[in-house]
Design a protein around this motif. Sequence first.
Motif, mmCIF file in Angstrom:
data_model
loop_
_atom_site.group_PDB
_atom_site.id
_atom_site.type_symbol
_atom_site.label_atom_id
_atom_site.label_comp_id
_atom_site.label_asym_id
_atom_site.label_seq_id
_atom_site.Cartn_x
_atom_site.Cartn_y
_atom_site.Cartn_z
ATOM 1 N N ASP A 1 -12.316 -3.871 4.721
ATOM 2 C CA ASP A 1 -11.764 -2.743 5.454
ATOM 3 C C ASP A 1 -10.089 -2.636 4.857
ATOM 4 O O ASP A 1 -9.820 -1.579 4.561
ATOM 5 C CB ASP A 1 -11.364 -3.149 6.856
ATOM 6 C CG ASP A 1 -10.993 -2.057 7.574
ATOM 7 O OD1 ASP A 1 -11.398 -0.755 7.514
ATOM 8 O OD2 ASP A 1 -10.201 -2.346 8.596
ATOM 9 N N ARG A 2 -9.407 -3.650 4.282
ATOM 10 C CA ARG A 2 -8.057 -3.605 3.854
ATOM 11 C C ARG A 2 -8.147 -2.838 2.437
ATOM 12 O O ARG A 2 -7.376 -2.254 1.783
ATOM 13 C CB ARG A 2 -7.415 -5.008 3.961
ATOM 14 C CG ARG A 2 -7.014 -5.240 5.437
ATOM 15 C CD ARG A 2 -6.683 -6.525 5.590
ATOM 16 N NE ARG A 2 -6.276 -6.861 6.897
ATOM 17 C CZ ARG A 2 -6.917 -7.044 7.863
ATOM 18 N NH1 ARG A 2 -8.158 -6.955 7.867
ATOM 19 N NH2 ARG A 2 -6.402 -7.301 9.308
ATOM 20 N N HIS B 1 -9.534 1.042 2.641
ATOM 21 C CA HIS B 1 -8.329 1.914 3.320
ATOM 22 C C HIS B 1 -7.620 2.587 2.005
ATOM 23 O O HIS B 1 -6.691 1.937 1.468
ATOM 24 C CB HIS B 1 -7.737 1.065 4.380
ATOM 25 C CG HIS B 1 -6.727 1.682 5.241
ATOM 26 N ND1 HIS B 1 -7.463 2.760 6.271
ATOM 27 C CD2 HIS B 1 -5.523 1.947 5.410
ATOM 28 C CE1 HIS B 1 -6.355 3.334 6.608
ATOM 29 N NE2 HIS B 1 -5.175 3.189 6.281
ATOM 30 N N HIS B 2 -7.438 3.779 2.353
ATOM 31 C CA HIS B 2 -6.837 4.906 1.586
ATOM 32 C C HIS B 2 -7.122 4.644 0.094
ATOM 33 O O HIS B 2 -6.274 4.433 -0.789
ATOM 34 C CB HIS B 2 -5.467 4.684 1.619
ATOM 35 C CG HIS B 2 -5.011 5.085 3.046
ATOM 36 N ND1 HIS B 2 -5.058 6.406 3.264
ATOM 37 C CD2 HIS B 2 -4.247 4.614 4.117
ATOM 38 C CE1 HIS B 2 -4.454 6.734 4.614
ATOM 39 N NE2 HIS B 2 -4.095 5.340 4.900
ATOM 40 N N SER B 3 -8.385 4.153 -0.419
ATOM 41 C CA SER B 3 -8.711 4.040 -1.727
ATOM 42 C C SER B 3 -9.631 4.851 -2.344
ATOM 43 O O SER B 3 -9.969 5.910 -1.655
ATOM 44 C CB SER B 3 -9.415 2.669 -1.867
ATOM 45 O OG SER B 3 -10.776 2.658 -1.353
ATOM 46 N N GLN C 1 0.817 -1.420 -0.011
ATOM 47 C CA GLN C 1 0.003 0.060 0.255
ATOM 48 C C GLN C 1 0.969 1.204 0.123
ATOM 49 O O GLN C 1 0.513 2.150 -0.722
ATOM 50 C CB GLN C 1 -1.048 0.060 1.211
ATOM 51 C CG GLN C 1 -1.952 1.233 1.289
ATOM 52 C CD GLN C 1 -1.535 2.018 2.387
ATOM 53 O OE1 GLN C 1 -0.575 1.866 3.401
ATOM 54 N NE2 GLN C 1 -1.899 3.416 2.012
#
Length: 61
Positions: free
Chosen positions: A33-34, A37-39, A2
């Motif tokens: 959630d993974r 996240h920051h997407s 990431q």
Amino acid sequence: RQPKRSTKINSKIPVKEWYDIIGEKTIADAVLDRIVHHSIRVELFGESMRRRNSKIENVFL
């Protein structure tokens, strides 16, 4: 991965329906959630360009 590289995920299935596909709610929560996240999510609506182009090609055949 990431912080260093991008990951692109494509799906024909709307995110709301991923829980049903994954099955187990706890695992679905962890996976989603993974992923989000920051997407940046881009949802496209309308007819498929492939379907539209094939209709145009069939007219000229």
